[in-house]
Design a protein around this motif. Structure first.
Motif, PDB file in Angstrom:
ATOM      1  N   LYS A   1       0.797  -1.219   0.000  1.00  0.00           N
ATOM      2  CA  LYS A   1       0.000   0.000   0.000  1.00  0.00           C
ATOM      3  C   LYS A   1       0.843   1.288   0.000  1.00  0.00           C
ATOM      4  CE  LYS A   1      -4.058   2.008   2.115  1.00  0.00           C
ATOM      5  NZ  LYS A   1      -5.207   1.765   1.315  1.00  0.00           N
ATOM      6  N   PRO A   2       1.978   1.346   0.704  1.00  0.00           N
ATOM      7  CA  PRO A   2       2.767   2.581   0.679  1.00  0.00           C
ATOM      8  C   PRO A   2       3.264   2.973  -0.719  1.00  0.00           C
ATOM      9  CG  PRO A   2       3.474   1.185   2.499  1.00  0.00           C
ATOM     10  CD  PRO A   2       2.517   0.380   1.665  1.00  0.00           C
ATOM     11  N   TRP A   3       3.310   2.049  -1.646  1.00  0.00           N
ATOM     12  CA  TRP A   3       3.826   2.328  -2.989  1.00  0.00           C
ATOM     13  C   TRP A   3       2.728   2.576  -4.016  1.00  0.00           C
ATOM     14  CZ3 TRP A   3       6.146  -1.310   0.198  1.00  0.00           C
ATOM     15  CH2 TRP A   3       7.413  -0.963   0.630  1.00  0.00           C
ATOM     16  N   ILE A   4       1.475   2.392  -3.632  1.00  0.00           N
ATOM     17  CA  ILE A   4       0.362   2.618  -4.552  1.00  0.00           C
ATOM     18  C   ILE A   4      -0.371   3.886  -4.128  1.00  0.00           C
ATOM     19  CG2 ILE A   4      -1.811   1.718  -5.459  1.00  0.00           C
ATOM     20  CD1 ILE A   4      -0.785  -1.081  -4.905  1.00  0.00           C
ATOM     21  N   GLN A   5      -0.427   4.848  -5.026  1.00  0.00           N
ATOM     22  CA  GLN A   5      -1.115   6.102  -4.752  1.00  0.00           C
ATOM     23  C   GLN A   5      -2.622   5.913  -4.935  1.00  0.00           C
ATOM     24  OE1 GLN A   5       0.622   8.842  -3.699  1.00  0.00           O
ATOM     25  NE2 GLN A   5       2.357   7.435  -3.728  1.00  0.00           N
ATOM     26  N   LEU A   6      -3.411   6.681  -4.209  1.00  0.00           N
ATOM     27  CA  LEU A   6      -4.857   6.627  -4.335  1.00  0.00           C
ATOM     28  C   LEU A   6      -5.261   6.941  -5.777  1.00  0.00           C
ATOM     29  CD1 LEU A   6      -7.579   6.314  -2.905  1.00  0.00           C
ATOM     30  CD2 LEU A   6      -7.529   8.769  -2.467  1.00  0.00           C
ATOM     31  N   GLY A   7      -6.053   6.087  -6.394  1.00  0.00           N
ATOM     32  CA  GLY A   7      -6.502   6.292  -7.764  1.00  0.00           C
ATOM     33  C   GLY A   7      -5.505   5.882  -8.831  1.00  0.00           C
TER      34      GLY A   7
ATOM     35  N   PHE B   1      -6.932  -9.559 -10.164  1.00  0.00           N
ATOM     36  CA  PHE B   1      -6.029  -9.483  -9.013  1.00  0.00           C
ATOM     37  C   PHE B   1      -5.559  -8.042  -8.800  1.00  0.00           C
ATOM     38  CE2 PHE B   1      -1.639  -9.658  -7.400  1.00  0.00           C
ATOM     39  CZ  PHE B   1      -1.880 -10.232  -6.159  1.00  0.00           C
ATOM     40  N   LEU B   2      -5.247  -7.330  -9.870  1.00  0.00           N
ATOM     41  CA  LEU B   2      -4.785  -5.940  -9.772  1.00  0.00           C
ATOM     42  C   LEU B   2      -5.877  -5.002  -9.284  1.00  0.00           C
ATOM     43  CD1 LEU B   2      -2.749  -5.498 -13.071  1.00  0.00           C
ATOM     44  CD2 LEU B   2      -1.856  -5.733 -10.754  1.00  0.00           C
ATOM     45  N   TYR B   3      -7.131  -5.282  -9.676  1.00  0.00           N
ATOM     46  CA  TYR B   3      -8.238  -4.382  -9.370  1.00  0.00           C
ATOM     47  C   TYR B   3      -8.889  -4.694  -8.029  1.00  0.00           C
ATOM     48  CZ  TYR B   3      -7.495  -3.615 -14.336  1.00  0.00           C
ATOM     49  OH  TYR B   3      -6.924  -3.367 -15.544  1.00  0.00           O
ATOM     50  N   HIS B   4      -8.079  -5.049  -7.085  1.00  0.00           N
ATOM     51  CA  HIS B   4      -8.501  -5.305  -5.707  1.00  0.00           C
ATOM     52  C   HIS B   4      -8.892  -3.976  -5.060  1.00  0.00           C
ATOM     53  CE1 HIS B   4      -7.883  -6.162  -1.410  1.00  0.00           C
ATOM     54  NE2 HIS B   4      -8.156  -7.414  -1.726  1.00  0.00           N
ATOM     55  N   PRO B   5      -9.835  -3.948  -4.109  1.00  0.00           N
ATOM     56  CA  PRO B   5     -10.219  -2.687  -3.471  1.00  0.00           C
ATOM     57  C   PRO B   5      -9.051  -1.904  -2.862  1.00  0.00           C
ATOM     58  CG  PRO B   5     -11.783  -4.391  -2.891  1.00  0.00           C
ATOM     59  CD  PRO B   5     -10.672  -5.065  -3.658  1.00  0.00           C
ATOM     60  N   GLN B   6      -8.002  -2.597  -2.431  1.00  0.00           N
ATOM     61  CA  GLN B   6      -6.820  -1.915  -1.892  1.00  0.00           C
ATOM     62  C   GLN B   6      -5.710  -1.792  -2.927  1.00  0.00           C
ATOM     63  OE1 GLN B   6      -5.683  -4.077   1.615  1.00  0.00           O
ATOM     64  NE2 GLN B   6      -7.485  -3.438   2.755  1.00  0.00           N
TER      65      GLN B   6
END
Length: 67
Positions: free
Chosen positions: A6-12, A37-42
């Protein structure tokens, strides 16, 4: 797993899965293979054209070569 990256994925942040099949056809993956798999809610958000394919329920979308 998603909480650890999560720290490496920006919102949106978006992602797409493209497959160049046998050097002749290009597909974007919708709800099959790696894409769900990529389009997971998180995870990642699909780009608008992939969102359209997902809404239509299609597993893939083929792109035709323009001449």
């Amino acid at each position: 797993m998603w909480s650890s990256i999560k720290p490496w994925i920006q919102l949106g942040e978006t992602a797409s899965v493209l497959v160049h099949h046998r050097g002749a056809r290009l597909f974007v993956m919708g709800n099959i293979g790696l894409a769900p798999f990529l389009y997971h809610p998180q995870g990642f958000t699909p780009v608008s054209k992939v969102q359209e394919a997902l809404a239509a329920g299609g597993p893939t979308r083929r792109f035709q070569q323009s001449r």
